[in-house]
Design a protein around this motif. Structure first.
Motif, mmCIF file in Angstrom:
data_model
loop_
_atom_site.group_PDB
_atom_site.id
_atom_site.type_symbol
_atom_site.label_atom_id
_atom_site.label_comp_id
_atom_site.label_asym_id
_atom_site.label_seq_id
_atom_site.Cartn_x
_atom_site.Cartn_y
_atom_site.Cartn_z
ATOM 1 N N SER A 181 1.045 -1.226 -0.036
ATOM 2 C CA SER A 181 0.032 -0.128 0.045
ATOM 3 C C SER A 181 0.847 1.327 0.020
ATOM 4 O O SER A 181 0.425 2.394 -0.425
ATOM 5 C CB SER A 181 -0.812 0.064 0.902
ATOM 6 N N PHE A 182 2.017 1.389 0.606
ATOM 7 C CA PHE A 182 2.824 2.379 0.583
ATOM 8 C C PHE A 182 3.419 2.734 -0.591
ATOM 9 O O PHE A 182 3.384 3.759 -1.288
ATOM 10 C CB PHE A 182 3.947 2.180 1.658
ATOM 11 N N ASN A 183 3.888 1.669 -1.365
ATOM 12 C CA ASN A 183 4.449 1.886 -2.716
ATOM 13 C C ASN A 183 3.303 2.126 -3.643
ATOM 14 O O ASN A 183 3.543 2.709 -4.688
ATOM 15 C CB ASN A 183 5.257 0.782 -3.069
ATOM 16 N N TYR A 184 2.037 1.617 -3.560
ATOM 17 C CA TYR A 184 1.037 2.110 -4.364
ATOM 18 C C TYR A 184 0.843 3.533 -4.390
ATOM 19 O O TYR A 184 0.472 3.973 -5.469
ATOM 20 C CB TYR A 184 -0.225 1.092 -3.913
ATOM 21 N N VAL A 185 0.650 4.124 -3.105
ATOM 22 C CA VAL A 185 0.772 5.429 -3.042
ATOM 23 C C VAL A 185 1.636 6.442 -3.724
ATOM 24 O O VAL A 185 1.234 7.298 -4.416
ATOM 25 C CB VAL A 185 0.380 6.025 -1.552
ATOM 26 N N ASN A 186 2.854 5.865 -3.509
ATOM 27 C CA ASN A 186 4.066 6.537 -4.275
ATOM 28 C C ASN A 186 3.713 6.358 -5.624
ATOM 29 O O ASN A 186 4.347 7.312 -6.649
ATOM 30 C CB ASN A 186 5.144 5.879 -3.613
ATOM 31 N N PHE A 187 3.442 5.293 -6.318
ATOM 32 C CA PHE A 187 3.159 5.123 -7.719
ATOM 33 C C PHE A 187 2.193 5.997 -8.165
ATOM 34 O O PHE A 187 2.375 6.610 -9.106
ATOM 35 C CB PHE A 187 2.704 3.687 -7.909
#
Length: 80
Positions: free
Chosen positions: A39-45
């Motif tokens: 989820s953290f990398n999803y937001v960054n993406f």
């Protein structure tokens, strides 16, 4: 941008974020299929896509996206 252009751009952005240049996204790709796409990398993406393309997704859309294809479709709509 057409579907293939966006998939290539999204693959590049996600690969850069995750440090994996072998990532190739398709319209049917889901987050659980990509190692470390939490989820953290999803937001960054999502932020990277917005910055790269000069668009802004609605929070409700970001929460509802199930596949990369959903993101591509909404991106195309916002770019019109």
């Amino acid at each position: 941008m057409n579907e293939q252009d966006l998939l290539a751009k999204f693959s590049e952005l996600l690969g850069d974020l995750l440090g994996d240049d072998t990532i190739v996204l398709s319209m049917a790709t889901t987050r659980p299929q990509i190692p470390n796409w939490d989820s953290f990398n999803y937001v960054n993406f999502i932020v990277a896509v917005e910055a790269e393309l000069g668009i802004k997704f609605r929070v409700a859309d970001v929460e509802a996206f199930q596949t990369v294809g959903d993101i591509v479709t909404e991106t195309q709509r916002l770019l019109r």
